[in-house]
Design an enzyme around this catalytic site. Structure first.
Site, PDB file in Angstrom:
ATOM      1  N   ARG A 116      75.617  58.929  39.598  1.00 59.50           N
ATOM      2  CA  ARG A 116      74.559  59.939  39.390  1.00 59.50           C
ATOM      3  C   ARG A 116      74.984  60.907  38.284  1.00 59.50           C
ATOM      4  NH1 ARG A 116      76.343  64.665  41.521  1.00 59.50           N
ATOM      5  NH2 ARG A 116      74.361  65.697  41.163  1.00 59.50           N
ATOM      6  N   PRO A 117      73.989  61.418  37.541  1.00 56.44           N
ATOM      7  CA  PRO A 117      74.351  62.386  36.502  1.00 56.44           C
ATOM      8  C   PRO A 117      74.651  63.728  37.147  1.00 56.44           C
ATOM      9  CG  PRO A 117      71.973  62.122  36.580  1.00 56.44           C
ATOM     10  CD  PRO A 117      72.526  61.183  37.603  1.00 56.44           C
ATOM     11  N   SER A 118      75.680  64.418  36.678  1.00 53.52           N
ATOM     12  CA  SER A 118      75.994  65.744  37.212  1.00 53.52           C
ATOM     13  C   SER A 118      74.909  66.730  36.800  1.00 53.52           C
ATOM     14  CB  SER A 118      77.344  66.208  36.660  1.00 53.52           C
ATOM     15  OG  SER A 118      77.468  67.603  36.814  1.00 53.52           O
ATOM     16  N   SER A 146      81.147  78.778  38.909  1.00 55.10           N
ATOM     17  CA  SER A 146      81.782  78.219  40.084  1.00 55.10           C
ATOM     18  C   SER A 146      83.006  77.345  39.797  1.00 55.10           C
ATOM     19  CB  SER A 146      80.723  77.449  40.868  1.00 55.10           C
ATOM     20  OG  SER A 146      81.199  77.126  42.126  1.00 55.10           O
ATOM     21  N   ASN A 194      82.192  67.956  49.235  1.00 54.88           N
ATOM     22  CA  ASN A 194      83.037  68.826  48.417  1.00 54.88           C
ATOM     23  C   ASN A 194      83.306  70.202  49.050  1.00 54.88           C
ATOM     24  OD1 ASN A 194      80.716  70.370  47.965  1.00 54.88           O
ATOM     25  ND2 ASN A 194      80.312  69.478  45.944  1.00 54.88           N
ATOM     26  N   ASP A 254      86.824  77.433  45.909  1.00 57.67           N
ATOM     27  CA  ASP A 254      86.541  77.206  44.484  1.00 57.67           C
ATOM     28  C   ASP A 254      86.399  78.567  43.798  1.00 57.67           C
ATOM     29  OD1 ASP A 254      84.127  77.952  45.531  1.00 57.67           O
ATOM     30  OD2 ASP A 254      82.943  76.563  44.339  1.00 57.67           O
TER      31      ASP A 254
HETATM   32  C1  G16 Z   1      77.430  73.073  42.559  1.00 56.54           C
HETATM   33  C2  G16 Z   1      76.347  72.918  43.580  1.00 56.54           C
HETATM   34  C3  G16 Z   1      76.762  71.910  44.627  1.00 56.54           C
HETATM   35  C4  G16 Z   1      77.148  70.596  43.960  1.00 56.54           C
HETATM   36  C5  G16 Z   1      78.172  70.837  42.845  1.00 56.54           C
HETATM   37  C6  G16 Z   1      78.390  69.606  42.005  1.00 56.54           C
HETATM   38  O1  G16 Z   1      78.597  73.529  43.166  1.00 56.54           O
HETATM   39  O2  G16 Z   1      76.104  74.176  44.171  1.00 56.54           O
HETATM   40  O3  G16 Z   1      75.719  71.740  45.533  1.00 56.54           O
HETATM   41  O4  G16 Z   1      77.679  69.721  44.882  1.00 56.54           O
HETATM   42  O5  G16 Z   1      77.707  71.838  41.959  1.00 56.54           O
HETATM   43  O6  G16 Z   1      77.165  69.253  41.439  1.00 56.54           O
HETATM   44  P1  G16 Z   1      77.016  68.146  40.337  1.00 56.54           P
HETATM   45  O7  G16 Z   1      77.680  66.933  40.905  1.00 56.54           O
HETATM   46  O8  G16 Z   1      75.555  68.003  40.134  1.00 56.54           O
HETATM   47  O9  G16 Z   1      77.771  68.623  39.120  1.00 56.54           O
HETATM   48  P2  G16 Z   1      79.419  74.751  42.567  1.00 56.54           P
HETATM   49  O10 G16 Z   1      80.501  74.982  43.557  1.00 56.54           O
HETATM   50  O11 G16 Z   1      79.905  74.331  41.234  1.00 56.54           O
HETATM   51  O12 G16 Z   1      78.401  75.846  42.514  1.00 56.54           O
END
Ligand code: G16
EC number: 5.4.2.3
Length: 543
Positions: free
Chosen positions: A499-501, A67, A374, A278
């Site tokens: 928050r941790p990603s 993504s 986002n 994206d």
């Molecule tokens: C993914 C998830 C989303 C999330 C984003 C960021 O998006 O599907 O729900 O908001 O990652 O997540 P994090 O902050 O945990 O890194 P995508 O568009 O990358 O699939």
């Protein structure tokens, strides 16, 4: 009959585990450097086929994408029969299977088969899709090998957006009741719904049927073109970043949202409406530049509130009673939440980051609108909502109520209810702006965002972080929440969290306040405390 010894042999011979690093089925499946993923993709092919067997042969989806992550990364996520995210109770099995050593693989596999009492004689089928990353075709082969090792059937959709694959899975399992399981079927469903609604809206004075779309050099470009051609006369969609540049590099929804500026190489002309997808086209944000050359971002919060206000109006016109609610995450701008509560007067819930959490919560409403700031989000219509709408279409004696009910019923077809979908969301926004006869600036006026800033901090080990209260409070590392509270007190309308990603090896910082300078200072202060208390590495973030 498929036998686990053969599955294991293929795994060891063709797709051995080549890393020792532990990977989790995180916010959106597994993500890592593409070179570390071959064995995981094979294993997820096997797991998807087993899940299909456990569901009496219903088709399961496997999407190969990372993504918004950089081109060098890749990833995989599994899709359940109705096009929703993999049931959470299976995530831990996915994690165990992905991390098992080659010699433990068969034992973990047998445990899964036993736990879910899977009949290995049952048929299985898996729909596979991938984004445009150079690493995707190789990983696709690994998934196919995995599915075939347990005698599963593969529907290979090639390059396709993530939400399109979710849609296909639902179509296949509903025997095409949700739509035809082809790109053609997807385009037909959405374009027919849009044209039906628009033809009853009449002429417009302010609304401009023209949008320039940055496709992040990803799969969205090709797939948007398929449908854009159908709107030739009524809606002009100009596609940029169609693959000529590097995927997600200084473009795309994540770049625009985080940096609060347009993609590089696209000059934002005053008053023109823009959108960014994206890399796999499941997020969208909108933006424009005003006469003073100020950039305005209309993110997921603005999309959610626009949709909710349109639906509330339409429901009222139909004379229906429907319980509509909005689901957000901690990243939602404080003023968007206030607007929902005070102006729209609809219930709003806050859940953890990750579409799966929002989707689950949205199912609690008759109509659930969920969006992450986002740009990830969609609308869910429950069976009870659909049947109320249907009966209003057929039995209402009031002509205008009937007309509105018909519009609402058609609108449902414009929505990809399986997951957030940039293409569908874009057409929804265009339809609502046209309905309201609004320009992008009119939409923006609905409420003013509090200034905000997103930053990332690299730490030694992000697994030491623990959060609660839908990620708005950090429990570990100890002392960090107290430090955040102390910083927040110093800024008007201050709010911040850490928050941790779940998709990248970083910790995310969010801060908002009354002015951009204050939001920036608050974010920097919280980033510094995080860095100091949680073993930061590399440079401290700057603006
Ligand atoms: C993914 C998830 C989303 C999330 C984003 C960021 O998006 O599907 O729900 O908001 O990652 O997540 P994090 O902050 O945990 O890194 P995508 O568009 O990358 O699939």
């Amino acid at each position: 009959m498929a036998n686990l010894t053969t599955v294991t042999r293929i795994s060891q011979e063709k797709h051995p585990r080549n890393i020792s690093k532990h990977l989790n089925y995180g916010t959106a499946g597994f993500r890592s450097r593409a070179t570390e993923l071959d064995h995981i993709l094979y294993r997820m092919g096997v797991l998807a086929a087993l899940r299909s067997k456990s569901k009496d042969g219903d088709t399961i989806g496997v999407m190969i994408t990372a993504s918004h992550n950089p081109e060098e990364d890749n990833g995989v996520k599994l899709i359940d029969p109705l096009g929703e995210m993999l049931e959470s109770s299976w995530e831990k099995h996915a994690t165990c299977l992905a991390n098992a050593g080659d010699e433990e693989f068969q034992v973990v596999l047998s445990e899964i088969v036993e736990t879910f009492k899977i009949d290995m004689n049952c048929k299985s089928s898996v729909a596979i899709g991938m984004d445009t990353r150079a690493s995707s075709p190789g990983l696709n082969t690994a998934v196919v090998d995995g599915v075939k090792s347990v005698d599963g059937l593969c529907f290979d959709y090639g390059t396709i957006t993530t939400p399109q694959l979710h849609y296909m899975v639902r179509c296949i399992n509903t025997r095409n009741a949700y739509g035809m399981a082809t790109i053609e079927g997807y385009c037909n469903k959405l374009s027919k719904a849009l044209k039906n609604i628009w033809q009853n809206q009449g002429e417009r004075k302010v609304y401009k049927p023209h949008i320039i779309v940055d496709c992040a050099n990803g799969v969205g470009a090709k797939r948007l073109k398929d449908i854009a051609e159908r709107f030739d006369k009524i809606l002009s969609i100009e596609i940029r970043n169609a693959g000529e540049g590097k995927l997600n590099y200084r473009c795309g929804a994540d770049y625009v949202k985080v940096n609060q500026r347009g993609p590089e190489g696209i000059d934002c002309i005053e008053g023109q409406k823009y959108a960014s997808f994206d890399g796999d086209a499941d997020r969208i944000v909108f933006y424009y530049t005003d006469k003073d050359n100020i950039f305005h971002l209309l993110d997921g919060d603005k999309v959610a509130t626009l949709i909710a206000s349109y639906l509330i109006g339409l429901i009222r016109k139909c004379g229906l009673e429907l319980n509509l609610g909005i689901v957000q995450t901690a990243y939602a701008n404080g003023n968007s939440t206030a607007y929902i509560q005070d102006e729209l007067k609809v219930p709003v819930a806050c859940v953890c980051t990750g579409v799966k959490h929002l989707h689950r919560k949205a199912l609690e409403f008759e109509i659930g609108v969920y969006f992450e700031a986002n740009g990830h989000g969609t609308i869910l219509f429950s069976d009870s909502a659909l049947s109320k709408i249907e009966s209003s279409c057929s039995s209402s004696s009031n002509e205008s109520e009937k007309l509105s009910a018909n519009e609402l019923r058609t609108f449902v077809d414009l929505v990809n209810q399986t997951v957030g979908d940039s293409i569908s969301d874009m057409l929804i926004v265009e339809t609502i702006l046209r309905d309201k006869d609004w320009d992008v600036a009119d939409w923006d006026k609905s409420y003013r965002n509090l200034a905000n800033r997103l930053l990332v901090v690299k730490v030694n080990d992000r697994s030491v972080f623990e959060t609660t209260n839908a990620e708005r409070t950090v429990i570990k590392p100890t002392g960090l929440q107290k430090a955040i509270d102390d910083h927040v007190k110093l800024f008007p309308n201050g709010r911040s969290f850490v928050r941790p990603s779940g998709t990248e090896d970083v910790v995310r910082i969010y801060a908002e306040s009354d002015t951009q300078e204050n939001a920036d200072q608050l974010a920097l202060a919280v980033a510094k405390s995080t860095y100091d208390l949680a073993g930061g590495t590399g440079n401290l973030p700057t603006l």
